[in-house]
Design a protein around this motif. Structure first.
Motif, short mmCIF file in Angstrom:
data_model
loop_
_atom_site.label_atom_id
_atom_site.label_comp_id
_atom_site.label_asym_id
_atom_site.label_seq_id
_atom_site.Cartn_x
_atom_site.Cartn_y
_atom_site.Cartn_z
N TRP A 30 -22.69 15.57 -1.92
CA TRP A 30 -22.65 15.25 -0.49
C TRP A 30 -22.69 13.73 -0.30
O TRP A 30 -21.93 13.18 0.50
CB TRP A 30 -23.82 15.91 0.23
CG TRP A 30 -23.86 15.54 1.69
CD1 TRP A 30 -23.19 16.15 2.70
CD2 TRP A 30 -24.59 14.45 2.28
NE1 TRP A 30 -23.47 15.50 3.89
CE2 TRP A 30 -24.32 14.46 3.65
CE3 TRP A 30 -25.44 13.47 1.77
CZ2 TRP A 30 -24.87 13.53 4.53
CZ3 TRP A 30 -25.98 12.55 2.64
CH2 TRP A 30 -25.71 12.58 4.01
N ARG A 33 -19.32 12.19 -1.20
CA ARG A 33 -18.33 12.41 -0.14
C ARG A 33 -18.60 11.51 1.06
O ARG A 33 -17.68 10.95 1.65
CB ARG A 33 -18.33 13.88 0.28
CG ARG A 33 -17.70 14.81 -0.74
CD ARG A 33 -17.48 16.21 -0.19
NE ARG A 33 -18.69 16.83 0.30
CZ ARG A 33 -19.51 17.57 -0.45
NH1 ARG A 33 -19.26 17.78 -1.72
NH2 ARG A 33 -20.60 18.10 0.08
N ARG A 34 -19.86 11.37 1.41
CA ARG A 34 -20.23 10.51 2.55
C ARG A 34 -19.89 9.06 2.26
O ARG A 34 -19.37 8.35 3.12
CB ARG A 34 -21.73 10.67 2.85
CG ARG A 34 -22.19 9.89 4.02
CD ARG A 34 -21.54 10.39 5.32
NE ARG A 34 -21.93 9.50 6.38
CZ ARG A 34 -21.06 8.85 7.16
NH1 ARG A 34 -19.77 9.03 7.03
NH2 ARG A 34 -21.49 8.04 8.09
N LEU A 36 -17.58 7.94 0.23
CA LEU A 36 -16.12 7.80 0.28
C LEU A 36 -15.64 7.74 1.72
O LEU A 36 -14.78 6.92 2.07
CB LEU A 36 -15.46 8.95 -0.47
CG LEU A 36 -13.95 8.88 -0.61
CD1 LEU A 36 -13.51 7.60 -1.31
CD2 LEU A 36 -13.44 10.10 -1.35
N ALA A 37 -16.19 8.58 2.58
CA ALA A 37 -15.80 8.58 4.00
C ALA A 37 -16.14 7.23 4.64
O ALA A 37 -15.34 6.69 5.41
CB ALA A 37 -16.50 9.71 4.74
N MET A 38 -17.29 6.66 4.33
CA MET A 38 -17.68 5.36 4.89
C MET A 38 -16.75 4.25 4.41
O MET A 38 -16.38 3.37 5.18
CB MET A 38 -19.13 5.03 4.55
CG MET A 38 -20.13 5.88 5.30
SD MET A 38 -21.85 5.35 5.10
CE MET A 38 -22.14 5.66 3.38
N VAL A 40 -13.60 4.58 3.47
CA VAL A 40 -12.31 4.77 4.14
C VAL A 40 -12.40 4.31 5.59
O VAL A 40 -11.53 3.58 6.07
CB VAL A 40 -11.86 6.25 4.05
CG1 VAL A 40 -10.67 6.51 4.95
CG2 VAL A 40 -11.54 6.60 2.61
N GLU A 41 -13.46 4.71 6.30
CA GLU A 41 -13.63 4.33 7.71
C GLU A 41 -13.72 2.82 7.87
O GLU A 41 -13.24 2.26 8.85
CB GLU A 41 -14.86 5.00 8.29
CG GLU A 41 -14.71 6.49 8.50
CD GLU A 41 -16.01 7.17 8.88
OE1 GLU A 41 -17.01 6.47 9.18
OE2 GLU A 41 -16.03 8.41 8.86
#
Length: 53
Positions: A30, A33-34, A36-38, A40-41
Motif C-alpha cells: 500500500w 502504491r501511495r 508512486l501515486a504521489m 506521479v501527481e
C-alpha cells in the motif's frame, strides 16, 4: 488499515506470525502504491531511486 487482534486461544504462534507477516506485506505494498501515486501527481519523474531496494 488496522490489523485484527490475535488471541492466543484463536491461533497458534506460527499462524499469528503468518497473519502479521501478511499484514506487513500488504501495508508495504500500500505504501509503495501511495508513494508512486504521489510521485506521479507531483510530476517528479522516474521513481527508481525511491522504490529501490
Amino acid at each position: 488499515m488496522t490489523m485484527p487482534p490475535v488471541r492466543d486461544s484463536d491461533v497458534s504462534a506460527e499462524e499469528a506470525l503468518s497473519v502479521r507477516a501478511d499484514h506487513v506485506r500488504e501495508r508495504a505494498n500500500w505504501m509503495r502504491r501511495r508513494l508512486l501515486a504521489m510521485i506521479v501527481e507531483a510530476g517528479q519523474g522516474h521513481p527508481g531511486g525511491d522504490l529501490g531496494a
